[in-house]
Design a protein around this motif. Structure first.
Motif, PDB file in Angstrom:
ATOM      1  N   GLY A  42       1.014  -1.201  -0.003  1.00  0.00           N
ATOM      2  CA  GLY A  42      -0.148   0.032  -0.237  1.00  0.00           C
ATOM      3  C   GLY A  42       0.867   1.311  -0.018  1.00  0.00           C
ATOM      4  O   GLY A  42       2.086   1.286   0.277  1.00  0.00           O
ATOM      5  N   SER A  43       0.226   2.409  -0.155  1.00  0.00           N
ATOM      6  CA  SER A  43       0.878   3.622  -0.239  1.00  0.00           C
ATOM      7  C   SER A  43       0.977   4.164   1.024  1.00  0.00           C
ATOM      8  O   SER A  43       1.915   5.120   0.988  1.00  0.00           O
ATOM      9  CB  SER A  43       0.147   4.563  -1.449  1.00  0.00           C
ATOM     10  OG  SER A  43      -1.223   4.821  -0.767  1.00  0.00           O
ATOM     11  N   ALA A  44       0.412   3.974   1.950  1.00  0.00           N
ATOM     12  CA  ALA A  44       0.727   4.608   3.375  1.00  0.00           C
ATOM     13  C   ALA A  44       1.813   3.847   4.054  1.00  0.00           C
ATOM     14  O   ALA A  44       1.774   3.713   5.333  1.00  0.00           O
ATOM     15  CB  ALA A  44      -0.373   4.733   3.944  1.00  0.00           C
ATOM     16  N   PHE A  45       2.594   2.899   3.430  1.00  0.00           N
ATOM     17  CA  PHE A  45       3.726   2.162   4.239  1.00  0.00           C
ATOM     18  C   PHE A  45       4.987   2.816   4.329  1.00  0.00           C
ATOM     19  O   PHE A  45       5.257   3.631   3.767  1.00  0.00           O
ATOM     20  CB  PHE A  45       4.156   0.942   3.313  1.00  0.00           C
ATOM     21  CG  PHE A  45       5.137  -0.068   3.842  1.00  0.00           C
ATOM     22  CD1 PHE A  45       4.750  -0.799   4.984  1.00  0.00           C
ATOM     23  CD2 PHE A  45       6.187  -0.042   3.486  1.00  0.00           C
ATOM     24  CE1 PHE A  45       5.418  -1.729   5.486  1.00  0.00           C
ATOM     25  CE2 PHE A  45       7.141  -1.117   3.686  1.00  0.00           C
ATOM     26  CZ  PHE A  45       6.958  -1.676   4.837  1.00  0.00           C
ATOM     27  N   ALA A  46       5.621   2.474   5.544  1.00  0.00           N
ATOM     28  CA  ALA A  46       6.911   2.990   5.773  1.00  0.00           C
ATOM     29  C   ALA A  46       7.568   1.850   6.413  1.00  0.00           C
ATOM     30  O   ALA A  46       7.480   1.261   7.474  1.00  0.00           O
ATOM     31  CB  ALA A  46       7.039   4.150   6.966  1.00  0.00           C
ATOM     32  N   ARG A  68      -2.559  -4.568   5.675  1.00  0.00           N
ATOM     33  CA  ARG A  68      -1.959  -4.087   4.250  1.00  0.00           C
ATOM     34  C   ARG A  68      -2.110  -2.418   5.056  1.00  0.00           C
ATOM     35  O   ARG A  68      -2.811  -1.997   5.727  1.00  0.00           O
ATOM     36  CB  ARG A  68      -2.664  -4.103   2.963  1.00  0.00           C
ATOM     37  CG  ARG A  68      -2.569  -5.150   2.454  1.00  0.00           C
ATOM     38  CD  ARG A  68      -1.085  -5.881   2.535  1.00  0.00           C
ATOM     39  NE  ARG A  68      -1.025  -7.114   1.627  1.00  0.00           N
ATOM     40  CZ  ARG A  68      -0.817  -8.169   2.304  1.00  0.00           C
ATOM     41  NH1 ARG A  68      -0.747  -8.205   3.444  1.00  0.00           N
ATOM     42  NH2 ARG A  68      -0.692  -9.339   1.510  1.00  0.00           N
ATOM     43  N   PHE A  69      -1.352  -1.577   4.154  1.00  0.00           N
ATOM     44  CA  PHE A  69      -1.284  -0.037   4.725  1.00  0.00           C
ATOM     45  C   PHE A  69      -1.633   0.806   3.382  1.00  0.00           C
ATOM     46  O   PHE A  69      -1.128   1.674   2.903  1.00  0.00           O
ATOM     47  CB  PHE A  69       0.342   0.279   4.813  1.00  0.00           C
ATOM     48  CG  PHE A  69       0.715  -0.797   5.830  1.00  0.00           C
ATOM     49  CD1 PHE A  69       1.065  -0.261   7.227  1.00  0.00           C
ATOM     50  CD2 PHE A  69       1.196  -1.939   5.629  1.00  0.00           C
ATOM     51  CE1 PHE A  69       1.750  -0.820   8.382  1.00  0.00           C
ATOM     52  CE2 PHE A  69       1.977  -2.704   6.644  1.00  0.00           C
ATOM     53  CZ  PHE A  69       1.879  -2.337   8.051  1.00  0.00           C
ATOM     54  N   HIS A  70      -2.959   0.730   3.233  1.00  0.00           N
ATOM     55  CA  HIS A  70      -3.623   1.353   2.197  1.00  0.00           C
ATOM     56  C   HIS A  70      -4.261   2.853   2.732  1.00  0.00           C
ATOM     57  O   HIS A  70      -4.689   2.766   3.962  1.00  0.00           O
ATOM     58  CB  HIS A  70      -4.661   0.714   1.464  1.00  0.00           C
ATOM     59  CG  HIS A  70      -4.228  -0.521   0.694  1.00  0.00           C
ATOM     60  ND1 HIS A  70      -3.452  -0.348  -0.370  1.00  0.00           N
ATOM     61  CD2 HIS A  70      -4.210  -1.803   0.963  1.00  0.00           C
ATOM     62  CE1 HIS A  70      -3.130  -1.497  -0.832  1.00  0.00           C
ATOM     63  NE2 HIS A  70      -3.662  -2.409  -0.087  1.00  0.00           N
ATOM     64  N   LYS A  71      -4.168   3.947   2.109  1.00  0.00           N
ATOM     65  CA  LYS A  71      -4.883   5.121   2.599  1.00  0.00           C
ATOM     66  C   LYS A  71      -6.219   5.228   2.564  1.00  0.00           C
ATOM     67  O   LYS A  71      -6.843   4.298   1.827  1.00  0.00           O
ATOM     68  CB  LYS A  71      -4.318   6.498   1.820  1.00  0.00           C
ATOM     69  CG  LYS A  71      -2.657   6.617   1.821  1.00  0.00           C
ATOM     70  CD  LYS A  71      -2.541   8.121   1.099  1.00  0.00           C
ATOM     71  CE  LYS A  71      -0.887   8.224   1.090  1.00  0.00           C
ATOM     72  NZ  LYS A  71      -0.703   9.362   0.226  1.00  0.00           N
ATOM     73  N   SER A  72      -6.740   5.828   3.753  1.00  0.00           N
ATOM     74  CA  SER A  72      -8.184   5.828   3.799  1.00  0.00           C
ATOM     75  C   SER A  72      -8.753   7.100   3.496  1.00  0.00           C
ATOM     76  O   SER A  72      -7.939   8.041   3.138  1.00  0.00           O
ATOM     77  CB  SER A  72      -8.775   5.168   5.208  1.00  0.00           C
ATOM     78  OG  SER A  72      -8.361   6.343   6.237  1.00  0.00           O
TER      79      SER A  72
END
Length: 114
Positions: A42-46, A68-72
């Motif tokens: 996902g795009s909000a991953f660090a 997962r780390f998807h933006k909401s």
């Protein structure tokens, strides 16, 4: 118009890659180092630092549980545990309450005392 990028990780290499979002006809992505399949996170991953073994172990548990780390709509992906201790607490909570493991992992506050 340029489209944004999203993150992929290779757990064996402890590496993170920003790549374009998967298209309709994209093949599975592979790690340029080891040729293992990359996991779309996902795009909000660090990513944790490569030598942060505990951080990568925690990430591995999350990814294998389907987290997962998807933006909401309100910004980031929400709460994600950062330590193995937080993961263990949530595993115990899931076993005790019967809540699905993936759902317990992303719960910010646990409503019980172990």
């Amino acid at each position: 118009m340029m489209h944004g990028k999203t993150s992929y990780v290779c757990l064996p290499c402890r590496a993170s890659y920003k790549q374009p979002y998967p298209g309709h006809h994209d093949n599975d992505r592979v790690c340029p180092r080891c040729a293992e399949p990359l996991i779309h996170v996902g795009s909000a991953f660090a990513a944790p630092k490569r030598r942060d073994t505990a951080g990568w172990r925690t990430l591995s548990v999350l990814l294998h549980a389907g987290v997962r780390f998807h933006k909401s709509c309100c910004g980031g992906p929400g709460y994600r545990p950062r330590t193995l201790g937080e993961v263990r607490e949530r595993m115990a909570y899931a076993r005790t309450t019967g809540e699905p493991f993936a759902q317990a992992l992303v719960r910010r506050d646990l409503l019980w005392q172990p």
